[in-house]
Design a protein around this motif. Structure first.
Motif, PDB file in Angstrom:
ATOM      1  N   CYS A 293     -71.023  22.320 -45.444  1.00 19.49           N
ATOM      2  CA  CYS A 293     -71.172  21.390 -44.327  1.00 19.49           C
ATOM      3  C   CYS A 293     -69.995  21.559 -43.378  1.00 19.49           C
ATOM      4  O   CYS A 293     -68.837  21.485 -43.797  1.00 19.49           O
TER       5      CYS A 293
ATOM      6  N   THR B 131     -75.859  16.027 -46.307  1.00 22.65           N
ATOM      7  CA  THR B 131     -74.687  15.141 -46.379  1.00 22.65           C
ATOM      8  C   THR B 131     -74.994  13.804 -45.718  1.00 22.65           C
ATOM      9  O   THR B 131     -74.608  12.738 -46.223  1.00 22.65           O
ATOM     10  N   ILE B 132     -75.707  13.827 -44.598  1.00 30.21           N
ATOM     11  CA  ILE B 132     -76.123  12.580 -43.948  1.00 30.21           C
ATOM     12  C   ILE B 132     -77.020  11.775 -44.892  1.00 30.21           C
ATOM     13  O   ILE B 132     -76.861  10.554 -45.039  1.00 30.21           O
ATOM     14  N   SER B 133     -77.949  12.453 -45.555  1.00 31.25           N
ATOM     15  CA  SER B 133     -78.817  11.758 -46.509  1.00 31.25           C
ATOM     16  C   SER B 133     -78.002  11.125 -47.621  1.00 31.25           C
ATOM     17  O   SER B 133     -78.286   9.998 -48.056  1.00 31.25           O
TER      18      SER B 133
ATOM     19  N   MET C  19     -72.286   5.337 -37.983  1.00 30.48           N
ATOM     20  CA  MET C  19     -72.201   5.521 -39.442  1.00 30.48           C
ATOM     21  C   MET C  19     -70.771   5.252 -39.910  1.00 30.48           C
ATOM     22  O   MET C  19     -70.240   5.922 -40.783  1.00 30.48           O
TER      23      MET C  19
ATOM     24  N   SER D 110     -83.686  16.959 -48.282  1.00 32.40           N
ATOM     25  CA  SER D 110     -83.211  15.577 -48.150  1.00 32.40           C
ATOM     26  C   SER D 110     -83.828  14.650 -49.193  1.00 32.40           C
ATOM     27  O   SER D 110     -83.157  13.762 -49.723  1.00 32.40           O
TER      28      SER D 110
ATOM     29  N   LEU E 182     -69.415  16.791 -39.341  1.00 27.30           N
ATOM     30  CA  LEU E 182     -69.318  15.582 -40.152  1.00 27.30           C
ATOM     31  C   LEU E 182     -68.434  14.529 -39.490  1.00 27.30           C
ATOM     32  O   LEU E 182     -68.812  13.352 -39.398  1.00 27.30           O
TER      33      LEU E 182
ATOM     34  N   PHE F  61     -70.124  12.886 -36.616  1.00 26.05           N
ATOM     35  CA  PHE F  61     -71.191  11.981 -37.023  1.00 26.05           C
ATOM     36  C   PHE F  61     -70.670  10.646 -37.531  1.00 26.05           C
ATOM     37  O   PHE F  61     -71.284   9.600 -37.289  1.00 26.05           O
ATOM     38  N   LEU F  62     -69.530  10.653 -38.216  1.00 22.43           N
ATOM     39  CA  LEU F  62     -69.071   9.467 -38.929  1.00 22.43           C
ATOM     40  C   LEU F  62     -68.668   8.323 -38.005  1.00 22.43           C
ATOM     41  O   LEU F  62     -68.681   7.160 -38.412  1.00 22.43           O
TER      42      LEU F  62
END
Length: 316
Positions: free
Chosen positions: A235, A210-212, A1, A176, A240, A243-244
Motif C-alpha cells: 500500500c 487497507t481502506i476496507s 476517515m 475487499s 494512505l 486518505f486518513l
C-alpha cells in the motif's frame, strides 16, 4: 476517515530491502527517517533483527540486522524523532541476539510467522515483551489456511499477552469482501487486542483493501513510500496518509522523499503491479516464480508465464 486510534507503520526500508538485500545507504535511510518524522508517521520499520549465523553480513546490508551502531548513525546525537520497529522471522533470530529495549533504539519488534509456527511466535513475542519492547505478531499467508486451522491459531493468539495481531495478505490474493470477513473474524476472536493490516499489491488492491480494513476496525496500518516492496509492492504511504485526513499527517515530506530517494531506486530495481504478479495474486501463489521472471531477460514474455502458471507449471 479521521480516527485517533490509528497508527501508521512505514515499512519502506524493511520491505523494500527484500528487493536489494537491504543494501540501502546510510544517507537513504536517514532521509527516509527524517521524511517520515516530518510527515507525522507513527513508526518506521527500519529493517530486520537477524542472526549472523542465518545471513552473511557480506551479502546482506546492515538493515537485515539493525545493530545499534547502525541505528545510531541514522538517529544521530539528537532525540529520536519517530518510533522504530524491526521485524524478526521465526528460526532466523536467536534470543541472545535481541538486546534489552533499554539498550536499543528500537521500540517495537514484530514477529512474522506462519500459522504452524504460532506457538514459537508467541514465545518469541513474550520474550521481547520481557525485554521491554512493544510487540506484534504478523500472521502470514492466511489466504492459504483452512478455516479450522485459522480459528485454532486465533484461539492461541487470544490466550497470549501479545496486544497487536496482523492480518497479512502475503500473496496479494484477497478482495475487499475477504478483508471484511477476516477483519471481523480477527476482532471477534481476539477481543481486547488491536488488529493490524499488511497488504500486497498484486491485484492493485493493497490501498483499497487497507481502506476496507479501516472501515472494519483495523487500526495498525502498514504502507511504504511509493509502494516499494517485494514483488508487487505494498500500500503506498502517500495514498494512505492522504486518505486518513488526520491533521497530524503531512503528505508533502513523503512526496519530496519519493522524488529524491525512491525514484532513483525505481531505475535500479523493479517493484509494483505487473502481469506476472497479477497471475500469482489471482492464483493465490507465492510470487517467487514471478520475481524470478521479472529479474530475467524474459520479463516481457508474460504470455508464456501466464500459460505456465494456469496450466499448473508452477507451485506455490
Amino acid at each position: 476517515m479521521f480516527k485517533e486510534e490509528i497508527k501508521v507503520i512505514d515499512c519502506t526500508v524493511r520491505d523494500g530491502g527484500l528487493m536489494n538485500k537491504w543494501q540501502f545507504s546510510e544517507t537513504f535511510v536517514k532521509n527516509v527517517y527524517n521524511a517520515l518524522a516530518d510527515a507525522g508517521v507513527d513508526y518506521m520499520e527500519i529493517g530486520y533483527l537477524s542472526s549472523k549465523d542465518a545471513f552473511d553480513a557480506k551479502v546482506y546490508g546492515p538493515w537485515k540486522f539493525c545493530h545499534e551502531k547502525d541505528l545510531k548513525k541514522v538517529i544521530g546525537d539528537k532525540e529520536k524523532r519517530i518510533k522504530l520497529s524491526a521485524m524478526a522471522d521465526i528460526g532466523r533470530i536467536e534470543l541472545e541476539d535481541i538486546p534489552l529495549a533499554a539498550d536499543s533504539s528500537l521500540d517495537m519488534i514484530r514477529i512474522a510467522c506462519y500459522v504452524h509456527q504460532v506457538d514459537k511466535a508467541i514465545a518469541l513475542a513474550h520474550h521481547c515483551q520481557e525485554k521491554g519492547y512493544e510487540v506484534t505478531i504478523n500472521l502470514m499467508a492466511v489466504s492459504t489456511v483452512g478455516l479450522r486451522e485459522l480459528n485454532e491459531c486465533l484461539e492461541d493468539l487470544n490466550k497470549s499477552k501479545v496486544p497487536v495481531i496482523y492480518l497479512v495478505d502475503s500473496f496479494g490474493a484477497f478482495y475487499s469482501e475477504d478483508i471484511d470477513t477476516l477483519a471481523q473474524k480477527y476482532i471477534e476472536r481476539l477481543p481486547g487486542k488491536t488488529i493490524g493490516a499488511h497488504f500486497h499489491n498484486n491485484q492493485q488492491l493493497a490501498f483499497a483493501n487497507t481502506i476496507s480494513a479501516i472501515i472494519n476496525g483495523v487500526n495498525y496500518l502498514d504502507a511504504t513510500l511509493y509502494g516499494i516492496g517485494r514483488g508487487a509492492g505494498n500500500c503506498p504511504l502517500e495514498l494512505l496518509l492522504s486518505f486518513l485526513k488526520n491533521p497530524k499527517f503531512k503528505v508533502r515530506p513523503v512526496v519530496k522523499c519519493i522524488e529524491e530517494e525512491i525514484f532513483p531506486w525505481s531505475q535500479k530495481i523493479d517493484w509494483g503491479y505487473s502481469i506476472p504478479y497479477m497471475v500469482t495474486g489471482t492464483m493465490n501463489q507465492h510470487p517467487r516464480t514471478a520475481m524470478a521472471l521479472m529479474e530475467s531477460e524474459d520479463k516481457d514474455k508474460v504470455l508464456d508465464y501466464y500459460d505456465s502458471i494456469c496450466n499448473g507449471g508452477a507451485t506455490s
